[in-house]
Design a protein around this motif. Structure first.
Motif, PDB file in Angstrom:
ATOM      1  N   UNK A 228       0.729  -1.104  -0.414  1.00  0.00           N
ATOM      2  CA  UNK A 228      -0.054  -0.573  -0.114  1.00  0.00           C
ATOM      3  C   UNK A 228       0.420   1.355  -0.154  1.00  0.00           C
ATOM      4  N   UNK A 229       1.998   1.496   0.920  1.00  0.00           N
ATOM      5  CA  UNK A 229       2.569   2.277   0.734  1.00  0.00           C
ATOM      6  C   UNK A 229       3.442   2.923  -0.952  1.00  0.00           C
ATOM      7  N   UNK A 230       3.462   1.835  -1.280  1.00  0.00           N
ATOM      8  CA  UNK A 230       4.938   1.426  -2.092  1.00  0.00           C
ATOM      9  C   UNK A 230       3.755   2.067  -3.444  1.00  0.00           C
ATOM     10  N   UNK A 231       2.023   1.645  -3.487  1.00  0.00           N
ATOM     11  CA  UNK A 231       1.335   2.264  -4.110  1.00  0.00           C
ATOM     12  C   UNK A 231       1.374   3.892  -3.895  1.00  0.00           C
ATOM     13  N   UNK A 232       1.251   4.039  -2.620  1.00  0.00           N
ATOM     14  CA  UNK A 232       1.192   5.739  -2.470  1.00  0.00           C
ATOM     15  C   UNK A 232       2.106   6.431  -2.724  1.00  0.00           C
ATOM     16  N   UNK A 233       3.081   5.980  -3.143  1.00  0.00           N
ATOM     17  CA  UNK A 233       4.742   6.541  -4.260  1.00  0.00           C
ATOM     18  C   UNK A 233       3.891   6.496  -5.630  1.00  0.00           C
ATOM     19  N   UNK A 234       3.736   5.799  -6.040  1.00  0.00           N
ATOM     20  CA  UNK A 234       2.948   4.913  -7.724  1.00  0.00           C
ATOM     21  C   UNK A 234       2.734   6.759  -7.644  1.00  0.00           C
ATOM     22  N   UNK A 235       1.292   6.855  -6.815  1.00  0.00           N
ATOM     23  CA  UNK A 235       0.338   7.709  -6.995  1.00  0.00           C
ATOM     24  C   UNK A 235       0.448   8.854  -7.290  1.00  0.00           C
ATOM     25  N   UNK A 236       1.448   8.975  -5.852  1.00  0.00           N
ATOM     26  CA  UNK A 236       2.259  10.505  -6.456  1.00  0.00           C
ATOM     27  C   UNK A 236       3.334  10.976  -7.639  1.00  0.00           C
ATOM     28  N   UNK A 237       4.149   9.298  -8.104  1.00  0.00           N
ATOM     29  CA  UNK A 237       5.265  10.067  -9.107  1.00  0.00           C
ATOM     30  C   UNK A 237       4.255  10.610 -10.184  1.00  0.00           C
TER      31      UNK A 237
ATOM     32  N   UNK B 188      -8.140   8.959 -15.605  1.00  0.00           N
ATOM     33  CA  UNK B 188      -8.705   7.171 -16.415  1.00  0.00           C
ATOM     34  C   UNK B 188      -8.632   6.259 -15.012  1.00  0.00           C
ATOM     35  N   UNK B 189      -9.100   5.908 -13.843  1.00  0.00           N
ATOM     36  CA  UNK B 189      -8.764   5.002 -13.570  1.00  0.00           C
ATOM     37  C   UNK B 189      -9.005   3.767 -13.694  1.00  0.00           C
ATOM     38  N   UNK B 190      -8.052   2.201 -13.995  1.00  0.00           N
ATOM     39  CA  UNK B 190      -8.729   1.335 -13.841  1.00  0.00           C
ATOM     40  C   UNK B 190      -8.431  -0.148 -12.937  1.00  0.00           C
ATOM     41  N   UNK B 191     -10.080  -0.817 -12.844  1.00  0.00           N
ATOM     42  CA  UNK B 191      -9.744  -1.408 -11.359  1.00  0.00           C
ATOM     43  C   UNK B 191     -11.039  -2.096 -11.929  1.00  0.00           C
TER      44      UNK B 191
ATOM     45  N   UNK C 275      -3.541   2.590 -12.492  1.00  0.00           N
ATOM     46  CA  UNK C 275      -3.821   1.332 -13.046  1.00  0.00           C
ATOM     47  C   UNK C 275      -3.919   0.995 -11.951  1.00  0.00           C
ATOM     48  N   UNK C 276      -4.954   0.231 -11.587  1.00  0.00           N
ATOM     49  CA  UNK C 276      -5.834  -0.914 -10.298  1.00  0.00           C
ATOM     50  C   UNK C 276      -5.011   0.161  -8.816  1.00  0.00           C
ATOM     51  N   UNK C 277      -4.980   2.021  -8.690  1.00  0.00           N
ATOM     52  CA  UNK C 277      -4.096   2.643  -7.736  1.00  0.00           C
ATOM     53  C   UNK C 277      -4.063   2.080  -6.424  1.00  0.00           C
ATOM     54  N   UNK C 278      -5.367   1.622  -6.085  1.00  0.00           N
ATOM     55  CA  UNK C 278      -5.817   1.180  -4.286  1.00  0.00           C
ATOM     56  C   UNK C 278      -5.503  -0.229  -4.436  1.00  0.00           C
ATOM     57  N   UNK C 279      -4.963  -0.715  -5.038  1.00  0.00           N
ATOM     58  CA  UNK C 279      -4.353  -1.706  -4.377  1.00  0.00           C
ATOM     59  C   UNK C 279      -3.490  -1.784  -2.947  1.00  0.00           C
ATOM     60  N   UNK C 280      -3.242  -2.755  -2.087  1.00  0.00           N
ATOM     61  CA  UNK C 280      -2.783  -2.754  -0.448  1.00  0.00           C
ATOM     62  C   UNK C 280      -2.878  -1.596   0.049  1.00  0.00           C
TER      63      UNK C 280
END
Ligand code: ATP
Length: 198
Positions: free
Chosen positions: A123-132, A173-176, A144-149
């Motif tokens: 989840x923390x990695x995913x947050x960094x991915x959203x931020x970038x 655009x959110x894909x999930x 792509x699957x932004x809320x995973x974890x």
């Protein structure tokens, strides 16, 4: 503005995307649902020009700048979250440390936490991915699957950020495979058997 026109893509004769058409205007929040393997990542990779379509084309507005989180984001594993984000922003000469710190804090990540990103949870990695994907004022944002974890608090922080960005004219655009209940989508689309349905 993002325009996908008549895009088709096959892998080894397997048709993954069939004549996809999609226009996303400034300030729109669009959801694409679809089971795993339905082609959501492939569509994003084509929009990001990582993959070439077999047919069709993708156009962005002349002032548009693309941000994307696709599959698992890759990081410099022995560096901190802040160092990773600073590195990516500096590559594009869009480095704004204050903005990165503020985004990290919004997601309950401590910018001064020195621990290496390899110790971060999914989840923390995913947050960094959203931020970038948003830290450089990108105008078209693919997630792509932004809320995973990500836990419930993080999902709330994420939806608030999306609503704020679209209110300021950014397109997302959110894909999930599932829907995020709190999101106020302008349009919900479904990808099935290579076809994008309204
Ligand atoms: N480079 C590739 N070579 C061959 N097949 C591929 C390639 N990339 C994707 N595929 C296949 O295309 C289909 C769509 O994959 P894609 O990753 O776009 O789906 P997805 O909807 O994003 O699913 P997931 O959420 O599991 O990633 C899958 O059957 C996948 O195995």
């Amino acid at each position: 503005m993002l325009k996908v026109e008549n895009v088709s893509k096959s892998f080894k004769k397997r048709l993954v995307l069939q004549d996809i058409n999609l226009t996303v205007d400034a300030g729109e929040l669009v959801h694409i649902s679809g089971i795993n393997g339905s082609g959501k990542s492939t569509l994003f990779k084509i929009i990001a020009k990582l993959l070439a379509p077999d047919q069709g084309k993708v156009t962005l507005g002349s002032d548009d700048y693309l941000g994307a989180l696709i599959e698992n984001p890759g990081f410099l594993e022995y560096e901190s979250g802040l160092s990773n984000l600073a590195f990516l922003a500096k590559l594009n000469q869009h480095y704004d440390e204050g903005k990165i710190r503020q985004l990290m804090q919004r997601f309950s990540l401590d910018p001064d936490d020195p621990q290496a990103i390899k110790n971060y949870s999914i989840g923390m990695r995913q947050k960094v991915g959203i931020i970038q994907a948003v830290m450089e004022d990108q105008t078209i944002i693919l997630l792509d699957e932004p809320t995973r974890g990500i836990d419930q608090e993080g999902i709330g922080q994420f939806t608030e950020l999306c609503h704020e960005l679209t209110s300021s004219g950014k397109s997302i655009v959110v894909a999930s495979h599932d829907t995020i209940a709190e999101m106020k989508y302008d349009r919900q689309l479904h990808l099935e058997n290579g076809v994008l349905h309204e």
